[in-house]
Design a protein around this motif. Structure first.
Motif, PDB file in Angstrom:
ATOM      1  N   ALA A 266       0.888  -1.212   0.043  1.00  0.00           N
ATOM      2  CA  ALA A 266      -0.126  -0.134  -0.145  1.00  0.00           C
ATOM      3  C   ALA A 266       0.946   1.108   0.077  1.00  0.00           C
ATOM      4  O   ALA A 266       0.541   2.252  -0.657  1.00  0.00           O
ATOM      5  CB  ALA A 266      -0.821   0.037   1.086  1.00  0.00           C
ATOM      6  N   LEU A 267       1.591   1.274   0.841  1.00  0.00           N
ATOM      7  CA  LEU A 267       2.952   2.344   0.942  1.00  0.00           C
ATOM      8  C   LEU A 267       3.411   2.591  -0.365  1.00  0.00           C
ATOM      9  O   LEU A 267       3.483   3.687  -1.025  1.00  0.00           O
ATOM     10  CB  LEU A 267       3.859   2.355   1.995  1.00  0.00           C
ATOM     11  N   GLN A 268       3.948   1.829  -1.228  1.00  0.00           N
ATOM     12  CA  GLN A 268       4.791   1.822  -2.420  1.00  0.00           C
ATOM     13  C   GLN A 268       3.801   1.977  -3.514  1.00  0.00           C
ATOM     14  O   GLN A 268       4.324   2.704  -4.265  1.00  0.00           O
ATOM     15  CB  GLN A 268       5.456   0.503  -2.569  1.00  0.00           C
ATOM     16  N   LEU A 269       2.542   1.475  -3.473  1.00  0.00           N
ATOM     17  CA  LEU A 269       1.404   2.009  -4.228  1.00  0.00           C
ATOM     18  C   LEU A 269       1.436   3.650  -4.421  1.00  0.00           C
ATOM     19  O   LEU A 269       1.261   4.269  -5.323  1.00  0.00           O
ATOM     20  CB  LEU A 269       0.435   1.520  -4.142  1.00  0.00           C
ATOM     21  N   LEU A 270       1.127   4.247  -3.176  1.00  0.00           N
ATOM     22  CA  LEU A 270       1.111   5.571  -2.952  1.00  0.00           C
ATOM     23  C   LEU A 270       2.261   6.294  -3.398  1.00  0.00           C
ATOM     24  O   LEU A 270       2.270   7.232  -4.242  1.00  0.00           O
ATOM     25  CB  LEU A 270       0.746   5.831  -1.429  1.00  0.00           C
ATOM     26  N   ARG A 271       3.494   5.801  -2.928  1.00  0.00           N
ATOM     27  CA  ARG A 271       4.492   6.505  -3.736  1.00  0.00           C
ATOM     28  C   ARG A 271       4.674   6.387  -4.874  1.00  0.00           C
ATOM     29  O   ARG A 271       5.209   7.355  -5.883  1.00  0.00           O
ATOM     30  CB  ARG A 271       5.954   5.807  -3.129  1.00  0.00           C
ATOM     31  N   ALA A 272       4.513   5.214  -5.810  1.00  0.00           N
ATOM     32  CA  ALA A 272       4.514   5.308  -7.184  1.00  0.00           C
ATOM     33  C   ALA A 272       3.480   6.086  -7.797  1.00  0.00           C
ATOM     34  O   ALA A 272       3.754   6.748  -8.801  1.00  0.00           O
ATOM     35  CB  ALA A 272       4.272   3.678  -7.551  1.00  0.00           C
ATOM     36  N   SER A 273       2.383   6.312  -7.187  1.00  0.00           N
ATOM     37  CA  SER A 273       1.266   7.346  -7.744  1.00  0.00           C
ATOM     38  C   SER A 273       1.642   8.447  -7.625  1.00  0.00           C
ATOM     39  O   SER A 273       1.357   9.249  -8.464  1.00  0.00           O
ATOM     40  CB  SER A 273      -0.054   6.784  -7.084  1.00  0.00           C
ATOM     41  N   GLN A 274       2.503   8.794  -6.548  1.00  0.00           N
ATOM     42  CA  GLN A 274       2.827  10.362  -6.426  1.00  0.00           C
ATOM     43  C   GLN A 274       3.790  10.560  -7.616  1.00  0.00           C
ATOM     44  O   GLN A 274       3.859  11.611  -8.178  1.00  0.00           O
ATOM     45  CB  GLN A 274       3.621  10.384  -5.186  1.00  0.00           C
ATOM     46  N   ALA A 275       4.818   9.643  -7.923  1.00  0.00           N
ATOM     47  CA  ALA A 275       5.809   9.677  -9.199  1.00  0.00           C
ATOM     48  C   ALA A 275       5.064   9.914 -10.531  1.00  0.00           C
ATOM     49  O   ALA A 275       5.379  10.729 -11.258  1.00  0.00           O
ATOM     50  CB  ALA A 275       6.769   8.794  -9.018  1.00  0.00           C
ATOM     51  N   LEU A 276       4.105   9.055 -10.755  1.00  0.00           N
ATOM     52  CA  LEU A 276       3.280   9.346 -11.790  1.00  0.00           C
ATOM     53  C   LEU A 276       2.730  10.586 -11.812  1.00  0.00           C
ATOM     54  O   LEU A 276       2.625  11.170 -13.079  1.00  0.00           O
ATOM     55  CB  LEU A 276       2.003   8.102 -11.999  1.00  0.00           C
ATOM     56  N   ALA A 277       2.056  10.965 -10.832  1.00  0.00           N
ATOM     57  CA  ALA A 277       1.427  12.222 -10.971  1.00  0.00           C
ATOM     58  C   ALA A 277       2.273  13.599 -11.276  1.00  0.00           C
ATOM     59  O   ALA A 277       1.929  14.500 -11.908  1.00  0.00           O
ATOM     60  CB  ALA A 277       0.522  12.676  -9.444  1.00  0.00           C
ATOM     61  N   ALA A 278       3.555  13.366 -10.654  1.00  0.00           N
ATOM     62  CA  ALA A 278       4.574  14.468 -10.887  1.00  0.00           C
ATOM     63  C   ALA A 278       4.812  14.444 -12.389  1.00  0.00           C
ATOM     64  O   ALA A 278       4.891  15.370 -12.977  1.00  0.00           O
ATOM     65  CB  ALA A 278       5.755  14.045 -10.103  1.00  0.00           C
ATOM     66  N   LEU A 279       4.819  13.171 -13.205  1.00  0.00           N
ATOM     67  CA  LEU A 279       5.258  13.252 -14.416  1.00  0.00           C
ATOM     68  C   LEU A 279       4.045  13.662 -15.323  1.00  0.00           C
ATOM     69  O   LEU A 279       4.359  14.021 -16.475  1.00  0.00           O
ATOM     70  CB  LEU A 279       5.612  11.758 -14.689  1.00  0.00           C
ATOM     71  N   GLU A 280       2.788  13.596 -14.740  1.00  0.00           N
ATOM     72  CA  GLU A 280       1.786  14.392 -15.512  1.00  0.00           C
ATOM     73  C   GLU A 280       1.627  15.746 -15.212  1.00  0.00           C
ATOM     74  O   GLU A 280       0.975  16.489 -15.661  1.00  0.00           O
ATOM     75  CB  GLU A 280       0.671  13.563 -14.914  1.00  0.00           C
ATOM     76  N   GLY A 281       2.652  16.082 -14.409  1.00  0.00           N
ATOM     77  CA  GLY A 281       2.621  17.575 -13.950  1.00  0.00           C
ATOM     78  C   GLY A 281       1.342  18.243 -13.213  1.00  0.00           C
ATOM     79  O   GLY A 281       1.365  19.335 -13.121  1.00  0.00           O
ATOM     80  N   ARG A 282       1.047  17.086 -12.181  1.00  0.00           N
ATOM     81  CA  ARG A 282      -0.052  17.457 -11.224  1.00  0.00           C
ATOM     82  C   ARG A 282       0.760  17.243 -10.129  1.00  0.00           C
ATOM     83  O   ARG A 282       1.731  16.679  -9.528  1.00  0.00           O
ATOM     84  CB  ARG A 282      -1.036  16.528 -11.170  1.00  0.00           C
TER      85      ARG A 282
END
Length: 335
Positions: A266-282
């Motif tokens: 769960a923690l790593q899914l959140l961290r990966a989602s944060q990185a994806l959001a950053a790549l999307e510019g959000r």
């Protein structure tokens, strides 16, 4: 604790804060460089960059000859940092990875000799060809970024990332990765065979020379560390966090799965989602970020039940059904 990977720089907080534009710019430069080596695999490269920015470890699984090691080496060469490559074999010892204390006759005392794990990026080639005892030498390193030898703990420099390749378990001469080892990899990806067009392009470019020879670093370890710190600050609303918890909880109660996802997942899914959001510019995470990463982040951690295995169903398909039936939060960001 002792640090044997070089002198640590001062806190990143002393430097000007990094903006999301810089995160996207550096990530795009890394992606472009790796794409010159790995033809026709943009999603695979994108996932590797996400894991890098999320401070995770990456498992690359596929049959021999499809570019697993090439991807790992290309990503590491894109960053000006310490990189070590370890060829995992049945006779590899845990001390080859972590290091060993040896007696120095001149000083009449023991001194620690660093193992291959003391690097920013460690490329572990064919990790499942080593014995489970040797594989377990990575557990502390991957979870806590430190190594304990003879009662002394040595810190590893940041960023620290293990990129391991493995062949499918049915291949001859392989050992299954323990569940605790698989759970420490943030994501697992498969290269797959290239398209005919990409394979033709590969024959043209690789036939004239090795593309890795021309790959130049586009950033350094200090910048990656600051980018990762910035990514970790992206906003995830209480509803979004609850959505992740509900998702991993569903995997633990599903009759289709014999083993569900762990709290670490769960923690790593959140961290990966944060990185994806950053790549999307959000500057915040949305449910779609989580949904895109469910397969890479969770599929290698869960185990299908025997009944589902007999039906030859893919783990990613089972997880996709669980996501489809889970209520999506209507607002991913609360003020």
């Amino acid at each position: 604790m002792h640090s044997f990977a070089g002198e640590r720089p001062g806190p990143s907080s002393q430097l000007p804060p990094i903006g999301l534009d810089e995160v996207r710019e550096v990530a795009a430069a890394i992606h472009q460089g790796v794409s010159c080596v790995i033809e026709g695999k943009p999603e695979v490269i994108r996932t590797a960059v996400i894991v890098l920015l999320a401070q995770g470890h990456l498992l690359i699984e596929d049959v021999p000859g499809v570019g697993k090691t090439m991807l790992a080496k290309a990503l590491s060469r894109s960053i000006d940092c310490r990189m070590r490559r370890v060829q995992f074999t049945p006779d590899l010892l845990p001390s080859d990875i972590t290091g060993v204390s040896v007696f120095n006759q001149d000083s009449h005392g023991f001194e620690f000799r660093r193992g291959a794990i003391f690097a920013n990026i460690v490329v572990g080639d064919e990790i499942n060809r080593a014995s489970p005892k040797t594989q377990s030498a990575l557990l502390e390193c991957m979870q806590e970024s430190q190594v304990t030898v003879d009662g002394t703990t040595y810190e590893l420099d940041q960023p620290f990332m293990v990129m391991a390749t493995q062949n499918p378990i049915e291949m001859e001469g392989t050992f299954p990765l323990p569940e605790a080892q698989r759970d420490r990899f943030m994501a697992r990806i498969s290269m797959g065979y290239p398209t005919p067009r990409s394979e033709i392009a590969m024959l043209e470019t690789h036939g004239q020379g090795h593309p890795l020879d021309d790959l130049q670093p586009v950033t350094d370890a200090a910048t990656i560390r600051r980018l990762a710190e910035r990514v970790s600050t992206l906003y995830a609303s209480p509803a979004l966090r609850q959505y992740i918890v509900d998702l991993v909880t569903t995997t633990r109660s599903s009759p289709a799965l014999r083993l569900g996802a762990s709290p670490r997942a769960a923690l790593q899914l959140l961290r990966a989602s944060q990185a994806l959001a950053a790549l999307e510019g959000r500057d915040h995470v949305i449910p779609e970020d989580v949904q895109q990463l469910v397969g890479p982040v969770l599929a290698h951690r869960v185990i299908l039940s025997s009944d589902v295995q007999h039906l030859h169903r893919r783990t990613e398909d089972v997880l996709g059904e669980l996501v489809a039936h889970l209520r999506v939060p209507t607002a991913s960001r609360s003020q």
